[in-house]
Design a protein around this motif. Sequence first.
Motif, mmCIF file in Angstrom:
data_model
loop_
_atom_site.group_PDB
_atom_site.id
_atom_site.type_symbol
_atom_site.label_atom_id
_atom_site.label_comp_id
_atom_site.label_asym_id
_atom_site.label_seq_id
_atom_site.Cartn_x
_atom_site.Cartn_y
_atom_site.Cartn_z
ATOM 1 N N LYS A 115 -12.708 0.561 -14.332
ATOM 2 C CA LYS A 115 -11.910 1.550 -13.629
ATOM 3 C C LYS A 115 -12.252 1.766 -12.174
ATOM 4 O O LYS A 115 -13.656 1.854 -12.157
ATOM 5 C CB LYS A 115 -11.967 2.895 -14.456
ATOM 6 C CG LYS A 115 -11.240 2.622 -15.696
ATOM 7 C CD LYS A 115 -11.236 4.186 -16.602
ATOM 8 C CE LYS A 115 -10.497 4.102 -17.614
ATOM 9 N NZ LYS A 115 -10.874 3.363 -18.677
ATOM 10 N N ASP A 166 -5.527 4.275 -11.318
ATOM 11 C CA ASP A 166 -4.947 3.757 -12.200
ATOM 12 C C ASP A 166 -4.075 4.721 -13.351
ATOM 13 O O ASP A 166 -3.936 4.387 -14.598
ATOM 14 C CB ASP A 166 -5.476 2.703 -12.961
ATOM 15 C CG ASP A 166 -6.746 3.154 -13.748
ATOM 16 O OD1 ASP A 166 -7.061 4.385 -13.403
ATOM 17 O OD2 ASP A 166 -7.316 2.571 -14.456
ATOM 18 N N GLN A 188 -1.005 3.593 -14.963
ATOM 19 C CA GLN A 188 -1.147 2.407 -15.905
ATOM 20 C C GLN A 188 -1.902 2.735 -17.135
ATOM 21 O O GLN A 188 -1.240 2.428 -18.301
ATOM 22 C CB GLN A 188 -2.050 1.506 -14.948
ATOM 23 C CG GLN A 188 -2.214 0.099 -16.017
ATOM 24 C CD GLN A 188 -0.933 -0.562 -16.156
ATOM 25 O OE1 GLN A 188 -0.029 -0.640 -15.389
ATOM 26 N NE2 GLN A 188 -0.665 -0.838 -17.483
ATOM 27 N N ARG A 189 -2.676 3.630 -17.070
ATOM 28 C CA ARG A 189 -3.165 4.308 -18.090
ATOM 29 C C ARG A 189 -2.179 4.964 -19.351
ATOM 30 O O ARG A 189 -2.236 4.681 -20.604
ATOM 31 C CB ARG A 189 -4.623 5.586 -17.911
ATOM 32 C CG ARG A 189 -5.706 4.876 -17.516
ATOM 33 C CD ARG A 189 -6.620 5.847 -17.651
ATOM 34 N NE ARG A 189 -7.491 6.039 -16.321
ATOM 35 C CZ ARG A 189 -8.286 6.813 -15.879
ATOM 36 N NH1 ARG A 189 -8.484 7.759 -16.539
ATOM 37 N NH2 ARG A 189 -8.867 6.765 -14.809
ATOM 38 N N GLN A 195 1.040 4.330 -19.176
ATOM 39 C CA GLN A 195 1.743 3.030 -19.739
ATOM 40 C C GLN A 195 1.223 2.644 -20.830
ATOM 41 O O GLN A 195 1.688 1.984 -21.861
ATOM 42 C CB GLN A 195 1.923 2.023 -18.570
ATOM 43 C CG GLN A 195 2.709 0.875 -18.867
ATOM 44 C CD GLN A 195 4.274 1.127 -19.315
ATOM 45 O OE1 GLN A 195 4.933 2.008 -18.565
ATOM 46 N NE2 GLN A 195 4.674 0.845 -20.280
ATOM 47 N N ASP A 196 -0.097 2.115 -20.616
ATOM 48 C CA ASP A 196 -1.012 1.717 -21.730
ATOM 49 C C ASP A 196 -0.961 2.450 -23.269
ATOM 50 O O ASP A 196 -0.657 2.002 -24.107
ATOM 51 C CB ASP A 196 -2.427 1.300 -21.430
ATOM 52 C CG ASP A 196 -2.594 0.385 -20.137
ATOM 53 O OD1 ASP A 196 -1.525 -0.455 -20.153
ATOM 54 O OD2 ASP A 196 -3.704 0.279 -19.622
ATOM 55 N N SER A 197 -0.928 3.685 -22.833
ATOM 56 C CA SER A 197 -0.938 4.629 -24.124
ATOM 57 C C SER A 197 0.229 4.763 -24.542
ATOM 58 O O SER A 197 0.637 4.869 -25.811
ATOM 59 C CB SER A 197 -1.484 6.017 -23.596
ATOM 60 O OG SER A 197 -2.791 6.187 -23.136
ATOM 61 N N GLY A 206 2.309 2.252 -24.683
ATOM 62 C CA GLY A 206 2.393 0.944 -25.411
ATOM 63 C C GLY A 206 1.776 0.993 -26.814
ATOM 64 O O GLY A 206 2.349 0.338 -27.604
ATOM 65 N N GLU A 207 0.825 1.731 -26.899
ATOM 66 C CA GLU A 207 -0.080 2.044 -28.347
ATOM 67 C C GLU A 207 0.760 2.893 -29.372
ATOM 68 O O GLU A 207 0.439 2.840 -30.284
ATOM 69 C CB GLU A 207 -1.435 2.464 -28.022
ATOM 70 C CG GLU A 207 -2.359 1.548 -27.333
ATOM 71 C CD GLU A 207 -3.537 2.176 -26.850
ATOM 72 O OE1 GLU A 207 -3.695 3.142 -27.047
ATOM 73 O OE2 GLU A 207 -4.254 1.565 -26.005
ATOM 74 N N HIS A 258 7.234 9.695 -16.850
ATOM 75 C CA HIS A 258 6.475 8.349 -16.232
ATOM 76 C C HIS A 258 7.173 7.495 -15.525
ATOM 77 O O HIS A 258 6.831 6.916 -14.495
ATOM 78 C CB HIS A 258 5.671 7.748 -17.557
ATOM 79 C CG HIS A 258 4.852 6.359 -17.304
ATOM 80 N ND1 HIS A 258 5.533 5.336 -17.311
ATOM 81 C CD2 HIS A 258 3.655 6.284 -16.857
ATOM 82 C CE1 HIS A 258 4.769 4.376 -17.109
ATOM 83 N NE2 HIS A 258 3.564 5.102 -16.732
ATOM 84 N N THR A 277 6.438 6.524 -11.597
ATOM 85 C CA THR A 277 6.310 4.936 -11.547
ATOM 86 C C THR A 277 7.134 4.328 -10.437
ATOM 87 O O THR A 277 6.928 3.533 -9.622
ATOM 88 C CB THR A 277 6.632 4.362 -12.879
ATOM 89 O OG1 THR A 277 5.546 4.495 -13.700
ATOM 90 C CG2 THR A 277 6.115 2.672 -12.630
#
Length: 170
Positions: free
Chosen positions: A21, A41, A44-45, A47-49, A51-52, A143, A147
């Motif tokens: 980071k 970021d 992006q964090r 977005q990653d969450s 995705g999970e 989001h 984005t």
Amino acid sequence: LLATHYEKFFKVAEPLFEPSKCMQLHPRRRATDAVGFEPGDLLQRVQDSLGENEGGWREMAINLRRWAERTLETLSSYCPEPFSVYNDIPGSIANYEKSTDSRVATANRTEILAALKSPEFKRVMHTIAHDEEPTRPEVVDAHTRLTKCQKHVRQDIEHFKALHRHTVIG
């Protein structure tokens, strides 16, 4: 941990630290100004969450709000005329919108304001402010909206940084 005052060195060294980071501080105009970070970021964090798909909508919404706060604070700190109001996103947005300086009143600003004033972001921002739990669709919509304006934010931050560097050198 890398800490430096030299932005060019940071940009050269940054790839060596990935996927770490990276957080950059924005300048303080006065010693009494709060220390703050650039948006980084956070989107992006989220977005990653997403995705999970494990929940945590409140934490994701907080990161969206934090991204907006950091974006406004960063733009303001480099902007020729500061406009950010500590802990007041609506006030900062209103001040940002009022600027008539041609260096600030750009097409990028129009896109940024549209995202920050959008119903999608406002819904999440107010939900978090009132200590309520946002829903997955609310987080996803906010989001998505933020984005879409991220490239405009990056362009304006770089533009304002260049103006700031000229001012400091001058």
